[in-house]
Design a protein around this motif. Structure first.
Motif, mmCIF file in Angstrom:
data_model
loop_
_atom_site.group_PDB
_atom_site.id
_atom_site.type_symbol
_atom_site.label_atom_id
_atom_site.label_comp_id
_atom_site.label_asym_id
_atom_site.label_seq_id
_atom_site.Cartn_x
_atom_site.Cartn_y
_atom_site.Cartn_z
ATOM 1 N N UNK A 138 1.197 -1.018 0.204
ATOM 2 C CA UNK A 138 -0.010 -0.074 -0.056
ATOM 3 C C UNK A 138 1.048 0.854 0.282
ATOM 4 N N UNK A 139 0.489 2.151 -0.720
ATOM 5 C CA UNK A 139 1.305 3.337 -0.858
ATOM 6 C C UNK A 139 1.702 4.361 1.236
ATOM 7 N N UNK A 140 2.514 4.272 1.270
ATOM 8 C CA UNK A 140 2.925 4.606 2.561
ATOM 9 C C UNK A 140 3.623 3.354 3.598
ATOM 10 N N UNK A 141 3.716 2.462 2.711
ATOM 11 C CA UNK A 141 3.068 1.058 3.263
ATOM 12 C C UNK A 141 2.394 1.323 4.501
ATOM 13 N N UNK A 142 1.202 1.351 4.064
ATOM 14 C CA UNK A 142 -0.034 1.492 4.939
ATOM 15 C C UNK A 142 0.314 0.305 4.686
ATOM 16 N N UNK A 143 -0.307 -0.065 6.234
ATOM 17 C CA UNK A 143 -1.497 -1.786 7.043
ATOM 18 C C UNK A 143 -2.298 -2.057 6.564
ATOM 19 N N UNK A 144 -2.696 -1.060 6.447
ATOM 20 C CA UNK A 144 -4.537 -1.252 6.854
ATOM 21 C C UNK A 144 -5.054 -0.455 5.297
ATOM 22 N N UNK A 145 -6.018 -0.660 4.358
ATOM 23 C CA UNK A 145 -6.507 -0.001 3.591
ATOM 24 C C UNK A 145 -8.124 -0.339 4.082
ATOM 25 N N UNK A 146 -8.929 1.325 3.419
ATOM 26 C CA UNK A 146 -10.069 1.287 4.419
ATOM 27 C C UNK A 146 -11.157 1.853 3.265
ATOM 28 N N UNK A 147 -12.081 1.043 2.685
ATOM 29 C CA UNK A 147 -13.462 1.670 2.260
ATOM 30 C C UNK A 147 -14.342 2.485 2.980
ATOM 31 N N UNK A 148 -14.629 3.424 2.868
ATOM 32 C CA UNK A 148 -15.888 3.992 3.340
ATOM 33 C C UNK A 148 -17.172 4.172 2.511
ATOM 34 N N UNK A 149 -17.854 3.546 3.697
ATOM 35 C CA UNK A 149 -19.247 3.632 2.146
ATOM 36 C C UNK A 149 -20.229 3.978 3.296
ATOM 37 N N UNK A 150 -21.151 5.253 2.841
ATOM 38 C CA UNK A 150 -22.149 5.805 3.876
ATOM 39 C C UNK A 150 -23.457 6.137 3.041
ATOM 40 N N UNK A 151 -23.902 4.915 3.564
ATOM 41 C CA UNK A 151 -26.012 4.261 2.887
ATOM 42 C C UNK A 151 -26.707 6.019 3.254
ATOM 43 N N UNK A 152 -26.956 6.424 2.004
ATOM 44 C CA UNK A 152 -28.063 7.714 2.223
ATOM 45 C C UNK A 152 -29.491 7.389 1.484
ATOM 46 N N UNK A 153 -30.265 7.299 2.998
ATOM 47 C CA UNK A 153 -31.487 7.379 2.722
ATOM 48 C C UNK A 153 -32.840 8.078 3.068
ATOM 49 N N UNK A 154 -32.343 8.712 3.515
ATOM 50 C CA UNK A 154 -33.579 9.694 4.476
ATOM 51 C C UNK A 154 -34.565 10.221 3.708
ATOM 52 N N UNK A 155 -35.447 10.302 3.502
ATOM 53 C CA UNK A 155 -36.089 11.087 2.850
ATOM 54 C C UNK A 155 -37.097 9.972 1.315
ATOM 55 N N UNK A 156 -36.236 8.740 1.522
ATOM 56 C CA UNK A 156 -36.022 7.789 0.570
ATOM 57 C C UNK A 156 -37.382 6.676 1.794
ATOM 58 N N UNK A 157 -37.529 6.338 2.838
ATOM 59 C CA UNK A 157 -38.267 5.081 3.520
ATOM 60 C C UNK A 157 -38.906 5.889 3.774
ATOM 61 N N UNK A 158 -39.808 4.372 3.926
ATOM 62 C CA UNK A 158 -41.745 4.441 3.379
ATOM 63 C C UNK A 158 -42.340 5.437 4.684
ATOM 64 N N UNK A 159 -43.205 5.890 4.168
ATOM 65 C CA UNK A 159 -43.835 7.498 5.025
ATOM 66 C C UNK A 159 -45.111 7.260 4.565
ATOM 67 N N UNK A 160 -45.930 7.536 5.250
ATOM 68 C CA UNK A 160 -47.425 8.378 4.758
ATOM 69 C C UNK A 160 -47.170 9.321 3.610
ATOM 70 N N UNK A 161 -46.317 9.907 3.911
ATOM 71 C CA UNK A 161 -45.969 11.282 3.828
ATOM 72 C C UNK A 161 -45.397 11.388 1.826
#
Length: 151
Positions: free
Chosen positions: A40-63
């Motif tokens: 890995x770059x800079x001899x990193x020991x860990x590679x991290x893949x960050x994923x954010x779920x963005x669902x607010x406003x797409x959920x089931x709702x009577x409105x």
């Protein structure tokens, strides 16, 4: 109790890709037991893949015109749908995400210069264009999570 890897004990489907480990551009085996040792770059020991779920406003709702409230994706253990009525506790959880939680994460990741992939529900982005623009300005990869949450 015994376990058999014999294919004769399994119900077989009739799909053309059954039994294949490589098909249509997919490879479900990869390196197998011969995993390479990455550098890995800079001899990193860990590679991290960050994923954010963005669902607010797409959920089931009577409105939103749905016949029942959201029941699946929340921190309310064992939540059930409320038919023909609002679930204000559920709505409050989702509203925290779009009104405050997203911005706290966005600001933190921007300060630390950390890239992010966002799995976003299309309707949620339509309802919060400011958050959508912030994702784009940050250079984050926005991936489709469907137009509605149930897709």
């Amino acid at each position: 109790m015994s376990f058999s890897l014999s294919s004769s004990s399994w119900t077989k489907s009739q799909h053309v890709n059954d039994g294949k480990s490589q098909y249509c551009g997919r490879d479900v085996v990869g390196y197998g037991s011969n995993t390479p040792c990455p550098i890995w770059p800079k001899n990193a020991k860990v590679a991290l893949n960050l994923v954010l779920n963005y669902e607010e406003g797409g959920e089931n709702c009577l409105l939103h015109g749905d016949s029942e409230s959201e029941k699946l994706l929340s921190e309310i253990v064992g939540a059930g749908a409320i038919v023909n009525d609002r679930h204000t506790n559920m709505e409050s959880l989702y509203e925290y995400g779009s009104r405050a939680g997203f911005w706290r994460l966005h600001d933190l990741l921007q300060r630390k210069n950390v890239p992010c992939t966002v799995f976003a529900v299309g309707m949620a982005l339509e309802r919060n264009k400011e958050a959508c623009r912030a994702m784009v300005r940050a250079g984050w990869e926005v991936a489709s999570h469907g137009r509605l949450q149930e897709e």
